[in-house]
Design a protein around this motif. Structure first.
Motif, mmCIF file in Angstrom:
data_model
loop_
_atom_site.group_PDB
_atom_site.id
_atom_site.type_symbol
_atom_site.label_atom_id
_atom_site.label_comp_id
_atom_site.label_asym_id
_atom_site.label_seq_id
_atom_site.Cartn_x
_atom_site.Cartn_y
_atom_site.Cartn_z
ATOM 1 N N ARG A 1 -34.305 -9.413 33.061
ATOM 2 C CA ARG A 1 -34.757 -9.882 34.316
ATOM 3 C C ARG A 1 -34.089 -8.764 35.233
ATOM 4 O O ARG A 1 -32.917 -8.128 35.061
ATOM 5 C CB ARG A 1 -34.012 -10.876 34.549
ATOM 6 N N ALA A 2 -34.796 -8.216 36.163
ATOM 7 C CA ALA A 2 -34.402 -7.244 36.997
ATOM 8 C C ALA A 2 -33.167 -7.653 37.931
ATOM 9 O O ALA A 2 -33.122 -8.905 38.297
ATOM 10 C CB ALA A 2 -35.371 -6.924 38.259
ATOM 11 N N GLY A 3 -32.159 -6.870 38.081
ATOM 12 C CA GLY A 3 -30.837 -7.181 38.744
ATOM 13 C C GLY A 3 -29.873 -7.496 38.028
ATOM 14 O O GLY A 3 -28.666 -7.744 38.433
ATOM 15 N N THR A 4 -30.166 -7.794 36.693
ATOM 16 C CA THR A 4 -29.125 -8.016 35.783
ATOM 17 C C THR A 4 -28.662 -6.688 34.878
ATOM 18 O O THR A 4 -29.224 -5.690 34.893
ATOM 19 C CB THR A 4 -29.417 -9.277 34.723
ATOM 20 N N ASP A 5 -27.769 -7.086 33.991
ATOM 21 C CA ASP A 5 -27.172 -6.113 33.062
ATOM 22 C C ASP A 5 -28.036 -5.809 31.916
ATOM 23 O O ASP A 5 -27.790 -5.023 31.064
ATOM 24 C CB ASP A 5 -25.908 -6.341 32.969
ATOM 25 N N THR B 1 -36.763 -15.002 40.762
ATOM 26 C CA THR B 1 -36.022 -13.900 40.108
ATOM 27 C C THR B 1 -36.271 -13.743 38.510
ATOM 28 O O THR B 1 -36.039 -12.854 37.818
ATOM 29 C CB THR B 1 -34.339 -13.983 40.368
#
Length: 245
Positions: free
Chosen positions: A237-241, A207
């Motif tokens: 990072r993708a998938g975080t705010d 991730t």
């Protein structure tokens, strides 16, 4: 026109990725890290990849004299400098209330004092490089961290040193961009390197940002004309705010 770069922390991870990319473009390189044996092995690979020449300087940047040795070795070999990549650093976690001052001092020394000293002593070489290639100028790229932009619990000292590094690059632009020297601080969240292995139990490596993502950004910055100044690039990072490591 021949080009040269000085890269710290070049024996693995992001530094090695950047060194390999520049070797493929025919740069002459000065590489430094603590492990001489590993550096020599890396240097052989970089020459095979296309580097015009590779100078190896084994140095611990916690040693206050090391920056001078690294810059002097580059000056002796190349005489000018087109790209200074300040990649070496130490990562350490701990709450403010319990953080040992000995670790604080080492973090400050490696993450801020050493880059400042390298930059200060490299300025004459960078100015020469910019004068030789006024269309592109000379570039400084500093590997900071997203924690230097957005606060994160447990990373106060690391984040503080990286925030100071970002400020240093921004001030360099004010002082030197008119002379053809521009600086960019890259502030990524966790990148999939050995340095981030300690957090694999909570943040899986698959991730994390890929090393090549950072290499691509550095490559792009180095290709800019001397008229463009990019002071800071934050990479989440993708998938975080987008506001945490």
């Amino acid at each position: 026109m021949s080009r040269s770069a000085l890269i710290t922390g070049a024996s693995r991870g992001i530094g090695l990725g950047i060194a390999t990319r520049l070797a493929e473009q025919g740069y002459g390189l000065t590489i430094t890290a603590r492990d001489r044996e590993r550096l020599e092995s890396v240097a052989a690979d970089l020459r095979t990849a296309g580097a015009k020449d590779v100078v190896v300087v084994a140095a611990d940047l916690a040693d206050e004299e090391s920056a001078g040795r690294v810059v002097e070795a580059h000056a002796d070999a190349f005489g000018s400098l087109n790209a200074l990549v300040l990649n070496a650093g130490v990562g350490t976690a701990g709450a403010i209330g319990e953080f040992p001052m000995r670790r604080f001092d080492k973090s400050l020394g490696v993450n801020l004092r050493a880059p400042f000293s390298l930059l200060q002593q490299s300025l004459p070489l960078l100015r020469t490089g910019a004068a030789e290639n006024p269309g592109r100028g000379s570039k400084v790229v500093a590997l900071a961290s997203i924690t230097g932009v957005y606060a994160e619990a447990g990373l106060a000292v690391y984040g503080a040193t990286k925030a100071a590094l970002i400020s240093l690059t921004e001030t360099l632009n004010v002082e030197e961009s008119g002379n053809g020297i521009s600086a960019t601080a890259l502030a990524p969240a966790y990148v999939d390197t050995d340095m981030a292995a300690w957090t694999h139990d909570t943040i899986p490596p698959e991730t994390m940002i890929e090393v090549n993502d950072i290499v691509e950004l550095v490559d792009a910055v180095l290709r800019l004309s001397s008229r463009a100044v990019v002071p800071k690039i934050v990479v989440g990072r993708a998938g975080t705010d987008g506001y945490r490591a």
